[in-house]
Each structure stands twice: as C-alpha cells, then as structure tokens.
Scaffold this motif. Sequence first.
Motif, PDB file in Angstrom:
ATOM      1  N   ASN A 147      62.059  80.103 -33.111  1.00 52.90           N
ATOM      2  CA  ASN A 147      62.971  80.218 -32.180  1.00 52.90           C
ATOM      3  C   ASN A 147      62.195  80.445 -30.929  1.00 52.90           C
ATOM      4  O   ASN A 147      61.442  81.184 -30.482  1.00 52.90           O
ATOM      5  CB  ASN A 147      63.521  81.580 -32.601  1.00 52.90           C
ATOM      6  N   PRO A 148      63.120  80.582 -30.153  1.00 51.21           N
ATOM      7  CA  PRO A 148      62.570  80.134 -28.096  1.00 51.21           C
ATOM      8  C   PRO A 148      62.823  81.008 -28.032  1.00 51.21           C
ATOM      9  O   PRO A 148      63.642  82.186 -28.610  1.00 51.21           O
ATOM     10  CB  PRO A 148      64.017  78.806 -27.826  1.00 51.21           C
ATOM     11  N   PHE A 149      61.875  81.737 -26.645  1.00 53.63           N
ATOM     12  CA  PHE A 149      61.781  82.643 -26.246  1.00 53.63           C
ATOM     13  C   PHE A 149      61.955  83.277 -24.980  1.00 53.63           C
ATOM     14  O   PHE A 149      60.939  81.778 -24.840  1.00 53.63           O
ATOM     15  CB  PHE A 149      61.596  84.274 -27.054  1.00 53.63           C
ATOM     16  N   PHE A 150      62.927  83.121 -24.270  1.00 55.58           N
ATOM     17  CA  PHE A 150      62.504  83.431 -22.555  1.00 55.58           C
ATOM     18  C   PHE A 150      62.575  83.950 -21.800  1.00 55.58           C
ATOM     19  O   PHE A 150      64.193  84.959 -22.264  1.00 55.58           O
ATOM     20  CB  PHE A 150      62.734  82.541 -22.129  1.00 55.58           C
ATOM     21  N   ILE A 151      62.444  84.680 -20.425  1.00 56.59           N
ATOM     22  CA  ILE A 151      62.589  86.210 -20.592  1.00 56.59           C
ATOM     23  C   ILE A 151      61.564  86.062 -18.642  1.00 56.59           C
ATOM     24  O   ILE A 151      60.368  85.766 -18.881  1.00 56.59           O
ATOM     25  CB  ILE A 151      62.316  87.527 -20.490  1.00 56.59           C
ATOM     26  N   GLN A 152      62.639  86.553 -17.909  1.00 59.85           N
ATOM     27  CA  GLN A 152      61.803  86.122 -16.386  1.00 59.85           C
ATOM     28  C   GLN A 152      61.969  87.850 -16.280  1.00 59.85           C
ATOM     29  O   GLN A 152      62.847  88.416 -15.894  1.00 59.85           O
ATOM     30  CB  GLN A 152      62.742  85.671 -15.454  1.00 59.85           C
ATOM     31  N   GLN A 153      61.268  88.565 -15.874  1.00 63.42           N
ATOM     32  CA  GLN A 153      61.338  90.002 -15.986  1.00 63.42           C
ATOM     33  C   GLN A 153      60.758  90.465 -15.077  1.00 63.42           C
ATOM     34  O   GLN A 153      59.810  90.232 -14.049  1.00 63.42           O
ATOM     35  CB  GLN A 153      59.133  90.578 -17.432  1.00 63.42           C
ATOM     36  N   LYS A 154      61.267  90.634 -13.551  1.00 61.24           N
ATOM     37  CA  LYS A 154      60.984  91.775 -12.631  1.00 61.24           C
ATOM     38  C   LYS A 154      59.412  92.452 -12.818  1.00 61.24           C
ATOM     39  O   LYS A 154      60.054  93.139 -13.165  1.00 61.24           O
ATOM     40  CB  LYS A 154      62.406  92.176 -12.165  1.00 61.24           C
ATOM     41  N   ILE A 155      58.987  92.843 -11.550  1.00 64.98           N
ATOM     42  CA  ILE A 155      57.730  92.970 -11.338  1.00 64.98           C
ATOM     43  C   ILE A 155      58.371  94.151 -10.410  1.00 64.98           C
ATOM     44  O   ILE A 155      59.314  94.491  -9.383  1.00 64.98           O
ATOM     45  CB  ILE A 155      56.737  92.791 -10.574  1.00 64.98           C
ATOM     46  N   THR A 156      58.368  96.046 -11.123  1.00 65.19           N
ATOM     47  CA  THR A 156      58.868  97.108 -10.302  1.00 65.19           C
ATOM     48  C   THR A 156      57.613  97.716  -9.171  1.00 65.19           C
ATOM     49  O   THR A 156      57.833  98.294  -8.454  1.00 65.19           O
ATOM     50  CB  THR A 156      59.546  98.037 -11.493  1.00 65.19           C
ATOM     51  N   GLY A 157      56.065  97.791 -10.251  1.00 67.56           N
ATOM     52  CA  GLY A 157      55.277  98.231  -9.664  1.00 67.56           C
ATOM     53  C   GLY A 157      54.832  97.484  -8.518  1.00 67.56           C
ATOM     54  O   GLY A 157      54.990  96.176  -8.287  1.00 67.56           O
ATOM     55  N   ASP A 158      53.767  97.739  -7.626  1.00 62.95           N
ATOM     56  CA  ASP A 158      52.701  96.964  -6.854  1.00 62.95           C
ATOM     57  C   ASP A 158      51.551  96.153  -7.177  1.00 62.95           C
ATOM     58  O   ASP A 158      50.835  96.934  -7.897  1.00 62.95           O
ATOM     59  CB  ASP A 158      52.783  97.773  -5.811  1.00 62.95           C
ATOM     60  N   GLY A 159      51.554  94.633  -6.644  1.00 62.99           N
ATOM     61  CA  GLY A 159      50.018  94.320  -6.430  1.00 62.99           C
ATOM     62  C   GLY A 159      50.003  94.348  -8.415  1.00 62.99           C
ATOM     63  O   GLY A 159      51.013  93.610  -8.876  1.00 62.99           O
ATOM     64  N   VAL A 160      48.767  93.921  -8.403  1.00 63.41           N
ATOM     65  CA  VAL A 160      48.272  93.729 -10.043  1.00 63.41           C
ATOM     66  C   VAL A 160      48.968  94.214 -10.984  1.00 63.41           C
ATOM     67  O   VAL A 160      49.719  93.800 -11.929  1.00 63.41           O
ATOM     68  CB  VAL A 160      46.654  93.162  -9.920  1.00 63.41           C
ATOM     69  N   SER A 161      49.002  96.028 -10.542  1.00 63.04           N
ATOM     70  CA  SER A 161      49.384  96.812 -12.013  1.00 63.04           C
ATOM     71  C   SER A 161      50.905  96.622 -12.234  1.00 63.04           C
ATOM     72  O   SER A 161      51.232  96.504 -13.464  1.00 63.04           O
ATOM     73  CB  SER A 161      49.155  97.918 -11.703  1.00 63.04           C
ATOM     74  N   GLY A 162      51.519  95.886 -10.839  1.00 63.39           N
ATOM     75  CA  GLY A 162      52.895  95.972 -11.489  1.00 63.39           C
ATOM     76  C   GLY A 162      53.330  94.785 -12.313  1.00 63.39           C
ATOM     77  O   GLY A 162      53.312  94.546 -12.994  1.00 63.39           O
ATOM     78  N   LEU A 163      52.186  93.694 -11.984  1.00 69.61           N
ATOM     79  CA  LEU A 163      52.330  92.540 -12.367  1.00 69.61           C
ATOM     80  C   LEU A 163      52.043  92.514 -14.155  1.00 69.61           C
ATOM     81  O   LEU A 163      52.443  92.248 -15.290  1.00 69.61           O
ATOM     82  CB  LEU A 163      51.246  91.407 -11.543  1.00 69.61           C
ATOM     83  N   VAL A 164      51.038  93.484 -14.544  1.00 71.49           N
ATOM     84  CA  VAL A 164      50.259  93.828 -15.787  1.00 71.49           C
ATOM     85  C   VAL A 164      51.809  94.640 -16.430  1.00 71.49           C
ATOM     86  O   VAL A 164      51.720  94.291 -18.112  1.00 71.49           O
ATOM     87  CB  VAL A 164      49.207  94.469 -15.535  1.00 71.49           C
ATOM     88  N   GLU A 165      51.995  95.101 -16.372  1.00 68.53           N
ATOM     89  CA  GLU A 165      53.138  96.184 -16.437  1.00 68.53           C
ATOM     90  C   GLU A 165      54.541  95.278 -16.859  1.00 68.53           C
ATOM     91  O   GLU A 165      55.154  95.458 -17.869  1.00 68.53           O
ATOM     92  CB  GLU A 165      53.788  97.133 -15.396  1.00 68.53           C
ATOM     93  N   ALA A 166      54.807  95.178 -15.746  1.00 71.02           N
ATOM     94  CA  ALA A 166      56.081  93.499 -16.423  1.00 71.02           C
ATOM     95  C   ALA A 166      55.274  91.908 -17.553  1.00 71.02           C
ATOM     96  O   ALA A 166      55.824  92.240 -18.552  1.00 71.02           O
ATOM     97  CB  ALA A 166      56.132  92.435 -14.726  1.00 71.02           C
ATOM     98  N   HIS A 167      53.815  92.058 -17.565  1.00 76.40           N
ATOM     99  CA  HIS A 167      53.747  91.413 -18.797  1.00 76.40           C
ATOM    100  C   HIS A 167      54.056  91.851 -20.253  1.00 76.40           C
ATOM    101  O   HIS A 167      54.104  91.275 -20.583  1.00 76.40           O
ATOM    102  CB  HIS A 167      52.042  91.122 -18.558  1.00 76.40           C
TER     103      HIS A 167
END
Length: 189
Positions: A147-167
């Motif tokens: 099964n292929p899977f793709f998502i583009q998850q929007k970052i809602t927080g600031d900086g690297v913490s927001g990036l990690v939360e989006a991960h």
Amino acid sequence: MMAAILSGCAFNSQPPQYHTLSSIQRSEKQLSTRNGFTVMIGPVMLPEKLKRPQIVVRTGDTGIRMLEFDKWAGSLRDDTRRVMVENLGTLLGDAGGIVITDDAPVEPDYRIWVSVNRFEGILNDSVQLDAVWTLKDQKKQSVIGINPFFIQQKITGDGVSGLVEAHSRAIESLCRVMADAIVNLRRFS
C-alpha cells in the motif's frame, strides 16, 4: 588577543536541542486485556539521508539542510517504529490487538513492513511522509496488500518543535490507515 578570540567562540556555541516523536495519548479505558491477535511492526526502513542525529529539513525542491543544533534524541528509525507500535496498540486495543516490534520472540498473526521514501519538512510550512507499507498474514504466509501512503501534514506550531509535532501527526495518519485495514480484514475474514 588569542584569549579574546577563544572567549568569543565559547559564547557563540549553543547546546543542541534534542527532540522525540510523540504518540497518540492512550487512556486507561483503552488498556484492554483481551488478546485477540498480534501485529508485528518492522522493519521500518528510512532513506540514508535520515539516518543521522540531525533533523533534516527541505530548503526547496532539491535542497536539504541538516540542523546542527536540533537533533533526534535517538535514531529516527527506532523512534518512528516505537511510535507506530504505540499508535497501533492504541488504535487496535479495543479490537483485542497487541502490537509488538520485529525483535519480539513471537510469531504474530500479522506483520507490517514500512519503507519510507521521504520524511522531512520545510520549517513553518509542512512535513511530507511518503511511504509504502506491506501487510502480511503470517499464519497463512500471504501478502494481503502493498500500500502506498502519502500525506503533506501542515505545521501548526513554531520552529523545530512544530516540525517534530507534524512528523508525529503524519505517522499517526499512517497508523490510522493501517489500523483500519487490519480491522476491516478481521471483520471480513
């Protein structure tokens, strides 16, 4: 003069910040003692560029940057696998599912392999998770689906913490798709 140069370098150095992925919060009522089936996660494979302590971010279509002062607290591969196990355990708990890693000494009912093609983001924008996951019925020794899977998850927080939360939210989305597939499979088996 040399002392002034060395002391200036000491003040410019910043300590690294360490980050880890988070899983779905499990409530006490979700802790089921019913053991209906087991699911094994692993291996989880990541691209070579992500097998490093530094968090990797995109700087455009072809550029990437390693964040020298923002690092994963452990291996991103191991952390991704841990969060998948925890998320699927939470999502499948009510159905009697027990989720384990691929180093557990048991023969599971189902096994999931995950091959990640892309898992990085652009700071203050979004994270992309592009992966292929394979579900296998271990008892029947048959592949149920690739099964292929793709998502583009929007970052809602600031900086690297927001990036990690989006991960973390991107992994959660993948786990929800996997859990639905397993629940549907068991319902119609």
